[in-house]
Design an enzyme around this catalytic site. Structure first.
Site, short mmCIF file in Angstrom:
data_model
loop_
_atom_site.label_atom_id
_atom_site.label_comp_id
_atom_site.label_asym_id
_atom_site.label_seq_id
_atom_site.Cartn_x
_atom_site.Cartn_y
_atom_site.Cartn_z
N GLU A 38 -2.97 5.60 4.83
CA GLU A 38 -2.52 4.29 5.33
C GLU A 38 -1.58 4.51 6.51
O GLU A 38 -0.53 5.13 6.36
CB GLU A 38 -1.80 3.55 4.19
CG GLU A 38 -0.93 2.39 4.62
CD GLU A 38 0.06 1.97 3.54
OE1 GLU A 38 1.03 1.27 3.90
OE2 GLU A 38 -0.11 2.33 2.37
N LYS A 127 -0.02 -4.47 -4.88
CA LYS A 127 0.96 -3.38 -4.78
C LYS A 127 2.29 -3.85 -5.36
O LYS A 127 2.88 -4.81 -4.86
CB LYS A 127 1.14 -2.97 -3.31
CG LYS A 127 2.15 -1.86 -3.12
CD LYS A 127 2.25 -1.43 -1.66
CE LYS A 127 3.15 -2.33 -0.86
NZ LYS A 127 3.47 -1.77 0.48
#
Length: 207
Positions: A38, A127
């Site tokens: 990421e 998340k």
């Protein structure tokens, strides 16, 4: 994409990485067995980096965008070829835009209300952030009533406690400096990054 993440279990978070060190760092992570990377959108040149990594490493790894806090960043990330979008917040416009373009979107949330809101808006996982402050006990309590929502835990993960995160209900973890030591990056010590990646990969392979 979520099924792949649940198989590989670790997302390497690259925030503020210098462009001149970026490609070798990605190669080191891949060599160590890390398949999800990421690049945060508040990193200089993030969109260009995502596009380049897709061309260079797209067959070896899944490249996504992090810190996608608003629709503008989502559009930049999608245009660059990001395969997934991660954010620290719940923005329904970001979730909707990502889903329209066939991407997994994993927004960040803390409270039960935020988590459910994100999931019902179309996120296929949420998340839980910031885990370093919330702690494992918090995640266990959250998972009891919300066991149908896949949780990615970000913050506070290290080699000593990574198994506990999965034991508490996480399907994957996001890792920054504990996995990608920026001092090693700046000093060109990529062999240490490979070794650290291998250690984490070995730790989750037993779970």
């Amino acid at each position: 994409m979520l099924n792949q993440l649940m198989k590989h279990k670790i997302i390497a978070i690259l925030r503020g990485i210098n462009n001149e060190h970026a490609d070798q760092t990605a190669q080191a992570l891949i060599a160590g067995g890390i398949s999800f990377m990421e690049i945060t959108m508040n990193t200089d040149g993030a969109a260009q980096m995502i596009e380049r990594w897709q061309n260079k490493f797209g067959k070896q790894a899944h490249i996504g965008a992090g810190t996608v806090t608003n629709l503008k960043r989502a559009k930049e990330a999608v245009a660059a070829g990001a395969q997934f979008l991660i954010s620290p917040n719940v923005d329904e416009a970001v979730i909707d835009y990502g889903r329209q373009h066939g991407l997994s979107v994993w927004p960040g949330a803390m409270t039960p209300t935020e988590i459910v809101k994100a999931y019902e808006a179309g996120a296929d996982a949420v998340k839980l952030f910031p885990m370093a402050s919330l702690g494992l006990g918090y995640m266990k309590e959250i998972k009891a009533p919300l066991d149908h929502i896949p949780i990615i835990a970000t913050g506070g993960v290290d080699l000593h406690n990574i198994a506990e995160y999965f034991g508490a209900g996480a399907v994957a973890v996001g890792m920054g400096s504990k996995l990608v030591n920026m001092e090693w990056v700046r000093e060109g010590k990529y062999e240490l990054i490979i070794e650290k990646a291998k250690q984490f990969k070995q730790a989750v392979s037993k779970l």
